[in-house]
Design a protein around this motif. Structure first.
Motif, PDB file in Angstrom:
ATOM      1  N   ASP A  42       0.725  -1.421   0.010  1.00  0.00           N
ATOM      2  CA  ASP A  42       0.004  -0.142  -0.241  1.00  0.00           C
ATOM      3  C   ASP A  42       0.729   1.307   0.072  1.00  0.00           C
ATOM      4  OD1 ASP A  42      -2.730  -1.268  -0.157  1.00  0.00           O
ATOM      5  OD2 ASP A  42      -2.081  -1.977   2.108  1.00  0.00           O
ATOM      6  N   ALA A  43       2.050   1.327   0.487  1.00  0.00           N
ATOM      7  CA  ALA A  43       2.783   2.297   0.321  1.00  0.00           C
ATOM      8  C   ALA A  43       4.488   1.717   0.557  1.00  0.00           C
ATOM      9  CB  ALA A  43       2.738   3.155   1.688  1.00  0.00           C
ATOM     10  N   ALA A  44       5.432   2.520  -0.154  1.00  0.00           N
ATOM     11  CA  ALA A  44       6.896   1.975  -0.321  1.00  0.00           C
ATOM     12  C   ALA A  44       7.735   3.344   0.154  1.00  0.00           C
ATOM     13  CB  ALA A  44       7.089   1.381  -1.300  1.00  0.00           C
ATOM     14  N   PHE A  45       8.857   2.909   0.557  1.00  0.00           N
ATOM     15  CA  PHE A  45       9.969   3.656   0.746  1.00  0.00           C
ATOM     16  C   PHE A  45      11.352   3.165   0.340  1.00  0.00           C
ATOM     17  CE2 PHE A  45      13.542   4.816   3.471  1.00  0.00           C
ATOM     18  CZ  PHE A  45      13.665   6.163   3.361  1.00  0.00           C
ATOM     19  N   VAL A  46      11.836   3.876  -0.568  1.00  0.00           N
ATOM     20  CA  VAL A  46      13.307   3.188  -1.241  1.00  0.00           C
ATOM     21  C   VAL A  46      14.526   4.283  -1.024  1.00  0.00           C
ATOM     22  CG1 VAL A  46      14.487   2.106  -3.300  1.00  0.00           C
ATOM     23  CG2 VAL A  46      11.919   2.051  -2.845  1.00  0.00           C
ATOM     24  N   ALA A  47      15.571   3.965  -0.331  1.00  0.00           N
ATOM     25  CA  ALA A  47      16.746   4.804   0.084  1.00  0.00           C
ATOM     26  C   ALA A  47      17.915   4.209  -0.637  1.00  0.00           C
ATOM     27  CB  ALA A  47      16.535   5.049   1.495  1.00  0.00           C
ATOM     28  N   THR A  48      18.706   5.321  -1.016  1.00  0.00           N
ATOM     29  CA  THR A  48      20.137   4.801  -1.269  1.00  0.00           C
ATOM     30  C   THR A  48      20.967   4.973   0.056  1.00  0.00           C
ATOM     31  OG1 THR A  48      20.380   6.973  -2.111  1.00  0.00           O
ATOM     32  CG2 THR A  48      20.032   5.224  -3.724  1.00  0.00           C
ATOM     33  N   ALA A  49      21.950   4.159   0.183  1.00  0.00           N
ATOM     34  CA  ALA A  49      22.657   4.579   1.459  1.00  0.00           C
ATOM     35  C   ALA A  49      24.351   4.505   0.962  1.00  0.00           C
ATOM     36  CB  ALA A  49      22.581   3.188   2.481  1.00  0.00           C
ATOM     37  N   ASP A  50      25.096   5.222   1.968  1.00  0.00           N
ATOM     38  CA  ASP A  50      26.584   5.246   1.938  1.00  0.00           C
ATOM     39  C   ASP A  50      27.179   3.760   2.738  1.00  0.00           C
ATOM     40  OD1 ASP A  50      29.041   5.403   2.096  1.00  0.00           O
ATOM     41  OD2 ASP A  50      29.223   7.491   2.877  1.00  0.00           O
ATOM     42  N   PRO A  51      27.844   3.059   1.902  1.00  0.00           N
ATOM     43  CA  PRO A  51      28.124   1.775   2.479  1.00  0.00           C
ATOM     44  C   PRO A  51      29.012   1.880   3.756  1.00  0.00           C
ATOM     45  CG  PRO A  51      28.284   1.740   0.146  1.00  0.00           C
ATOM     46  CD  PRO A  51      28.151   2.894   0.273  1.00  0.00           C
ATOM     47  N   ALA A  52      29.810   3.066   3.695  1.00  0.00           N
ATOM     48  CA  ALA A  52      30.745   3.283   4.694  1.00  0.00           C
ATOM     49  C   ALA A  52      30.206   3.533   6.081  1.00  0.00           C
ATOM     50  CB  ALA A  52      31.775   4.159   4.280  1.00  0.00           C
ATOM     51  N   THR A  53      28.887   4.438   6.129  1.00  0.00           N
ATOM     52  CA  THR A  53      28.409   4.834   7.287  1.00  0.00           C
ATOM     53  C   THR A  53      27.123   4.267   7.629  1.00  0.00           C
ATOM     54  OG1 THR A  53      27.528   6.854   5.947  1.00  0.00           O
ATOM     55  CG2 THR A  53      29.772   7.056   6.750  1.00  0.00           C
ATOM     56  N   LEU A  54      26.359   3.877   6.507  1.00  0.00           N
ATOM     57  CA  LEU A  54      25.100   3.421   6.349  1.00  0.00           C
ATOM     58  C   LEU A  54      23.991   4.475   6.591  1.00  0.00           C
ATOM     59  CD1 LEU A  54      25.255   0.108   8.737  1.00  0.00           C
ATOM     60  CD2 LEU A  54      25.687   0.277   6.177  1.00  0.00           C
ATOM     61  N   LEU A  55      24.408   5.607   6.472  1.00  0.00           N
ATOM     62  CA  LEU A  55      23.388   6.708   6.427  1.00  0.00           C
ATOM     63  C   LEU A  55      22.572   6.805   5.084  1.00  0.00           C
ATOM     64  CD1 LEU A  55      25.498   9.538   8.343  1.00  0.00           C
ATOM     65  CD2 LEU A  55      23.694   8.128   9.336  1.00  0.00           C
ATOM     66  N   PHE A  56      21.516   7.278   4.962  1.00  0.00           N
ATOM     67  CA  PHE A  56      20.809   7.655   3.766  1.00  0.00           C
ATOM     68  C   PHE A  56      21.499   8.680   3.117  1.00  0.00           C
ATOM     69  CE2 PHE A  56      16.841   6.954   6.690  1.00  0.00           C
ATOM     70  CZ  PHE A  56      16.818   5.577   6.273  1.00  0.00           C
ATOM     71  N   THR A  57      21.540   8.380   1.629  1.00  0.00           N
ATOM     72  CA  THR A  57      22.262   9.371   0.886  1.00  0.00           C
ATOM     73  C   THR A  57      20.905   9.847  -0.239  1.00  0.00           C
ATOM     74  OG1 THR A  57      22.871   7.841  -0.779  1.00  0.00           O
ATOM     75  CG2 THR A  57      24.329   8.531   0.989  1.00  0.00           C
ATOM     76  N   GLY A  58      19.938   9.423  -0.217  1.00  0.00           N
ATOM     77  CA  GLY A  58      18.658   9.783  -1.111  1.00  0.00           C
ATOM     78  C   GLY A  58      17.463   8.893  -0.758  1.00  0.00           C
ATOM     79  N   ALA A  59      16.412   9.209  -1.137  1.00  0.00           N
ATOM     80  CA  ALA A  59      15.314   8.455  -0.556  1.00  0.00           C
ATOM     81  C   ALA A  59      13.908   8.935  -1.480  1.00  0.00           C
ATOM     82  CB  ALA A  59      14.684   8.703   0.661  1.00  0.00           C
ATOM     83  N   HIS A  60      13.192   7.883  -1.690  1.00  0.00           N
ATOM     84  CA  HIS A  60      11.884   8.153  -2.357  1.00  0.00           C
ATOM     85  C   HIS A  60      10.839   7.574  -1.503  1.00  0.00           C
ATOM     86  CE1 HIS A  60       8.642   8.178  -5.413  1.00  0.00           C
ATOM     87  NE2 HIS A  60       8.356   7.055  -5.108  1.00  0.00           N
ATOM     88  N   ALA A  61       9.920   8.455  -0.991  1.00  0.00           N
ATOM     89  CA  ALA A  61       8.798   7.959  -0.137  1.00  0.00           C
ATOM     90  C   ALA A  61       7.369   8.115  -0.849  1.00  0.00           C
ATOM     91  CB  ALA A  61       8.848   8.658   1.053  1.00  0.00           C
ATOM     92  N   GLU A  62       6.351   7.183  -0.789  1.00  0.00           N
ATOM     93  CA  GLU A  62       4.950   7.321  -1.200  1.00  0.00           C
ATOM     94  C   GLU A  62       4.226   7.886  -0.362  1.00  0.00           C
ATOM     95  OE1 GLU A  62       5.547   3.592  -4.617  1.00  0.00           O
ATOM     96  OE2 GLU A  62       4.244   3.560  -3.077  1.00  0.00           O
TER      97      GLU A  62
END
Length: 349
Positions: A42-62
């Motif tokens: 019913d809703a999705a969230f997709v994010a890219t991450a920095d492999p070194a720090t595991l922090l989000f680097t970008g995101a798309h949220a429905e």
């Protein structure tokens, strides 16, 4: 029989999209479209991450997730909830659901009670997207409240396709593109409630080219500031920064630090353009390190102490120190601080 054939074809299509050399927005759209053919969402969230720090680097949220990014980030870094993305990235199993983690008691999760339930959302499937030993992004799928939760079969499906989606994200992130934008660093001033207070003209331009979802601030900036605030509350190590790939192919290193003064408490975020391919993960992969040395260097980047690295890798602190000495020798540095500087700032800074 027809249903299993249909599911098998959808999964094959999804895997094919992951290895088709698609840019991130197209990859995300096709992955979610193929996934919805076999997993009701019913809703999705997709994010890219920095492999070194595991922090989000970008995101798309429905919708209805898009307006609650700051609250989800606060929950992510609170250290007090189940299925945190960074935890899934380092766990043996990278996929879980809310119902599975709470044994069906969704109200045991503050995220459900405070954020999801008011939005009309019920069970949540989370996955860290890991290729090899590196996490390149996160996937979060939601179902409406009151309905059935995600099944074991659906979790297994996401676990199977996760490495393929991660590989697609990795390849899209690393793909060469023309540089654009100013070469001077930009600065953002952000309040503790993640509102933009001020920015330099250079930062305004750089913010525009960060791959991101809705909101005044890029999710990479929000995640970094949230991690800093969590560290100040004692809920994790002080973040060392993150490296973000822009839509124009530029690498940005983000770093955050606390500001205090007459105007109140705020955080300074520096967006520093670096040379192509200068991401910490890419630079780490280019060093002549053994797999174990690379693991330890990555954990150092995440701010882990010798004792924490020892517990994570099930080796003695003495062995950790031996590996670190070898890493220092191979990279020409003399301390953890210099190693972090080499990997995050780059040799030409």
């Amino acid at each position: 029989m027809a249903g299993s054939v249909h599911h098998g074809q959808a999964e094959r299509d999804l895997v094919r999209h992951c290895h088709a050399g698609l840019p991130l927005p197209d990859l995300r759209e096709r992955v979610l479209r193929s996934l919805r053919r076999v997993v009701p969402v019913d809703a999705a969230f997709v994010a890219t991450a920095d492999p070194a720090t595991l922090l989000f680097t970008g995101a798309h949220a429905e919708e209805p997730l898009a307006g609650s990014t700051a609250r989800f980030l606060e929950n992510e870094f609170s250290g007090a909830d189940v299925n945190r993305f960074a935890g899934l990235a380092t766990a043996r199993r990278h996929v879980s659901s809310l119902d599975l983690a709470t044994r069906g008691d969704r109200c045991a999760s503050p995220r459900y009670g405070e954020i999801m339930r008011p939005l009309g959302l019920g069970d949540e499937l989370r996955a860290a997207l890991v290729a090899g030993s590196e996490c390149w992004g996160y996937l979060c799928l939601h179902r409406a409240d009151g309905g059935r939760g995600f099944t074991a079969r659906e979790l297994e499906l996401v676990a199977r396709i996760g490495p393929h989606v991660a590989a697609g994200m990795r390849d899209a992130t690393a793909r060469a593109a023309a540089l654009a934008g100013p070469q001077r660093p930009g600065v953002l001033i952000v309040s503790d409630d993640l509102a933009l207070v001020a920015s330099t003209p250079e930062a305004d331009v750089l913010v525009e080219v960060i791959d991101d979802g809705p909101g005044e601030l890029p999710v990479a900036v929000q995640a970094l500031v949230s991690a800093l605030l969590a560290a100040e509350r004692g809920h994790g190590p002080m973040p060392l920064g993150s490296t973000v790939r822009t839509r124009t192919g530029e690498w940005l290193h983000l770093s955050a630090s606390r500001l205090t003064g007459a105007a109140g408490r705020s955080v300074s975020v520096v967006l520093d353009p670096t040379r192509p391919g200068a991401g910490a993960a890419a630079r780490l992969a280019g060093l002549a390190l053994t797999p174990r040395e690379a693991e330890i260097a990555t954990l150092v980047l995440r701010g882990r102490s010798t004792r924490e690295i020892s517990a994570t890798l099930y080796i003695s602190p003495h062995t950790v120190q031996d590996h670190l000495k070898s890493v220092f020798d191979k990279t020409g540095v003399r301390s953890r601080r210099e190693l972090v500087g080499l990997l995050l700032a780059g040799p030409d800074h």
